[in-house]
Design a protein around this motif. Structure first.
Motif, short mmCIF file in Angstrom:
data_model
loop_
_atom_site.label_atom_id
_atom_site.label_comp_id
_atom_site.label_asym_id
_atom_site.label_seq_id
_atom_site.Cartn_x
_atom_site.Cartn_y
_atom_site.Cartn_z
N LEU A 290 0.96 -1.31 0.10
CA LEU A 290 -0.08 -0.10 -0.12
C LEU A 290 1.06 1.21 -0.08
O LEU A 290 1.80 1.41 0.77
N LEU A 291 0.50 2.23 -0.84
CA LEU A 291 1.43 3.39 -1.07
C LEU A 291 0.57 4.55 -0.51
O LEU A 291 -0.55 4.77 -1.29
N VAL A 292 0.82 5.43 0.53
CA VAL A 292 0.11 6.17 0.99
C VAL A 292 0.83 7.70 0.81
O VAL A 292 1.97 7.87 1.16
N LEU A 293 0.03 8.52 -0.17
CA LEU A 293 0.81 9.68 -0.58
C LEU A 293 -0.06 10.84 -0.22
O LEU A 293 -1.11 11.02 -0.51
N ASP A 294 0.68 11.95 0.36
CA ASP A 294 0.05 13.10 0.89
C ASP A 294 0.29 14.40 0.01
O ASP A 294 1.47 14.92 0.25
N GLU A 295 -0.52 14.74 -1.10
CA GLU A 295 0.10 15.54 -1.91
C GLU A 295 1.24 15.45 -2.62
O GLU A 295 2.14 16.31 -2.55
N PRO A 296 1.34 14.22 -3.28
CA PRO A 296 2.60 13.93 -3.98
C PRO A 296 3.05 15.10 -5.07
O PRO A 296 4.29 14.67 -5.65
N THR A 297 2.10 15.63 -5.71
CA THR A 297 2.44 16.51 -6.77
C THR A 297 3.00 18.02 -6.42
O THR A 297 3.22 18.65 -7.54
#
Length: 662
Positions: free
Chosen positions: A188-195
């Motif tokens: 599971l990949l959890v990303l907070d505002e990756p861009t």
């Protein structure tokens, strides 16, 4: 894989959410959205174990590895870029070290000698074979090559990969962390505002990478194009609960509007019913023969759960601009300017004329010189040659990526805005803050208690509260929620002045800008209108290879008009070959992109049809319905039709997928 049940959390005396429930299945890609301050980041931190919920549970299937990319990094690294990324596969590099030790054991025991020595040799050889097999399965021999490929996709040059991480800016360190996370390949990949810290090309590359990601992805993002390209589910945090929608952002908008319309209709019907019941109670309250019915209806009203419709006003922040004075016709004039540091040019021969009322987007790879160009225009940097001037009566407001850092966290929101306005009379600052989404008692909250998006809104309010006719915005959407991005877009469209906009948000560029300046390879190239190809991966760098910006481009063309005819002819032939090659690549890319979208659409349709089929099977499995032959007949016909639909969709999916693979 992961089940989230009944999560509740309060912060600073304010309830963020009370009943958040959802599931994350293997291979599913889910976008988590909602207004600033509703607790999106808090939910992610609870899920990865960095915070505790006040109530509720998170159940993670045993053996599930979770990788988390926060909005801001706290840890420091002293290693090189490539070594830091390789830390993401520490469990594999440990196997590599183990292989070295086992190889020594195999060599020292030797194949001959005593029986005891032979047994040790056989055990060492068997262990080496098992470990090597595990190492190969985990892709050990190709991991560094994969690490370099990921870094290249995120904008790193080969020469950058050996640089110490501590020399990089915060945005580039964030890219290193993202590369390390992707190389580790968690379930599971959890990303907070990756861009937030990526340029247009890197965002497009990340979209394609995550679209093929085999594990599950849960991410928070304000980038609508990114959500559409990656997500197959959208979970909205609204009213303290999690509401799930099937599809990307476009499907979410449609489904949410349908849901809100349905809620409004149900609420209206419920209120009519309640009004009728109250009339009955008022009419017969004191009539003995109706006492039982009256009591029954009173109890019904007590137990009735009122249908709530989310307040649409609260979903969005309303940005507004005071009317500025009129500037001269030419607001920005850059002519043959070269600018750099310590004698090394960053941008050369820049020509750019921006007239009053134009809205220009600046795009290009990170580090290519977009901020340098802005500083040249603002007069913060002197050109090494050429000139850069602003027109008469130009009043500037400049929003930088680090504007939030200048806020005083010990002040209230109202105090912080007042510090930007000064002693001006006749300004109702509470109304101004209400326009930016801070209503009522919210203006008395401390800045230090705000979420990242709320602080960004306050920073925008500080620079927009005074009338200006030139607005320079450097990544204004970072940390904003989607509704605030929508309102910022509307405000920029209506803004009467001139805009220079640096952003990776392609949707915002598409909706607001009427021209693009591509900054790359030491050049700034102006393009009038909106060329969609400039926002596609791979095109920015190729297009930015030469030329000048704006109406002054004709001068640059004139300088090169005396070139040798024969060499010019060869260049034209080569250019034609390159053009045809590029056109063919673009055609294949467009076809591939269309096929991927078709595959996604068909997968959603198959899932919906299979769910409908399962529902019909459940109904047909109920023995009680077989007393009604007509109903059985109708359900059977419906099931047959849905079954044909599923088969047809699967056949189309197979054809499209095979074509895409080819």
């Amino acid at each position: 894989m992961i089940t989230v049940s009944g999560l509740a959390k309060s912060h600073g005396g304010r309830t963020l959410f009370t009943d958040v429930t959802f599931r994350l299945l293997p291979g599913r890609r889910v976008a988590l959205i909602g207004g600033n301050g509703v607790g999106k980041t808090t939910i992610l931190e609870i899920l990865v174990g960095q915070q505790d919920a006040d109530a509720g549970q998170v159940h993670v299937t045993k053996g599930t590895r979770i990788g988390y990319l926060p909005q801001e990094l706290t840890e420091q690294s002293s290693g090189s870029v490539i070594s830091e990324v390789m830390r993401g596969v520490g469990h594999v590099t440990e196997l590599e070290d183990q292989l070295e030790r086992l190889l020594d054991d195999v060599a020292t025991t030797g194949p001959g000698g005593a029986a005891e020595n032979a047994e040790a040799h056989d055990r060492a050889l068997e262990s080496y074979g098992d470990t090597q097999q595990r190492f190969e399965i985990l892709g050990g021999y190709g991991l560094e090559a994969e690490a370099r490929r990921v870094l290249a996709g995120l904008g790193f040059r080969e020469s950058d990969m050996e640089r110490p991480v501590k020399e990089l800016s915060g945005g580039w360190r964030m890219r290193v962390a993202l590369a390390r996370l992707m190389l580790s390949a968690p379930e599971l990949l959890v990303l907070d505002e990756p861009t937030n810290h990526l340029d247009v090309e890197s965002v497009a590359w990340l979209e394609n990478y995550l679209a093929d990601w085999p594990g599950a992805v849960l991410f928070v993002s304000h980038d609508r194009d990114f959500i559409d390209a990656v997500a197959e589910r959208v979970i909205e945090i609204s009213g303290g609960r999690a509401l799930e929608y099937v599809g990307g952002f476009a499907e979410f908008v449609v489904q949410r509007e349908e849901r809100l319309a349905g809620l409004a209709a149900a609420q209206a019907q419920q209120r009519r019913k309640v009004a009728d019941v109250e009339k009955f109670i008022d009419r017969f309250r004191y009539k003995a023969t109706k006492a039982r019915q009256v009591q029954s209806r009173l109890k019904m009203l007590e137990k009735l759960e009122e249908i709530q419709v989310p307040d649409r006003e609260r979903i969005a922040a309303n940005f507004g601009f005071p009317a500025p004075r009129r500037s001269s016709r030419v607001v920005i004039d850059v002519e043959d300017a070269t600018v750099g540091f310590d004698g090394v040019p960053v941008l050369s021969d820049v020509n750019l004329v921006v007239e009053r009322g134009r809205k220009i987007a600046l795009i290009g790879p990170n580090g290519a010189g977009k901020t340098t160009l802005l500083r040249l225009i603002l007069g913060e940097l002197e050109p090494d040659s050429g000139r850069a001037v602003m027109g008469a009566n130009t009043d500037v407001a400049h929003f930088t990526q680090h504007q939030v850092d200048s806020l005083r966290f010990d002040r209230t929101i109202l105090e912080e805005l007042r510090s930007a306005v000064g002693d001006q009379s006749g300004r109702n600052l509470r109304s101004v803050l209400g326009g930016f989404g801070f209503r009522g008692d919210a203006v008395d909250r401390k800045v230090g208690d705000l979420s990242g998006g709320e602080r960004t809104r306050l920073a925008l309010a500080r620079i927009m509260v005074n009338p200006v006719n030139l607005l320079i915005l450097d990544e204004p959407t970072n940390h904003l929620d989607l509704p605030s991005c929508d309102l910022l877009e509307d405000a920029l469209i209506a803004y009467p002045g001139t805009i220079l906009l640096v952003t990776h948000d392609r949707y915002l560029i598409r909706e607001v800008a009427d021209g693009i300046v591509v900054v790359s390879d030491g050049k700034a190239v102006y393009h009038d209108g909106m060329d969609e190809k400039l926002l596609a991966p791979g095109d920015v760098g190729r297009t930015a290879g030469g030329g000048t910006a704006g109406p002054a481009a004709n001068k640059a063309k004139a300088k090169s008009s005396g070139a040798d005819d024969r060499s010019g002819g060869r260049r034209e032939n080569r250019a034609e070959v390159r053009r045809r090659s590029a056109a063919e690549r673009q055609r294949k890319s467009d076809h591939s992109k269309g096929s991927r979208k078709t595959v996604k659409r068909l997968e959603r349709q198959v899932e919906k049809a299979e769910s409908e089929l399962a529902s019909l099977d459940t109904q047909l499995g109920d023995p009680e319905i077989y007393g009604d032959h007509g109903k059985v007949h109708d359900l059977s016909e419906q099931r047959e039709a849905v079954k044909v639909k599923v088969d047809s969709l699967m056949e189309e999916w197979t054809r499209t997928q095979e074509g895409l693979e080819e």
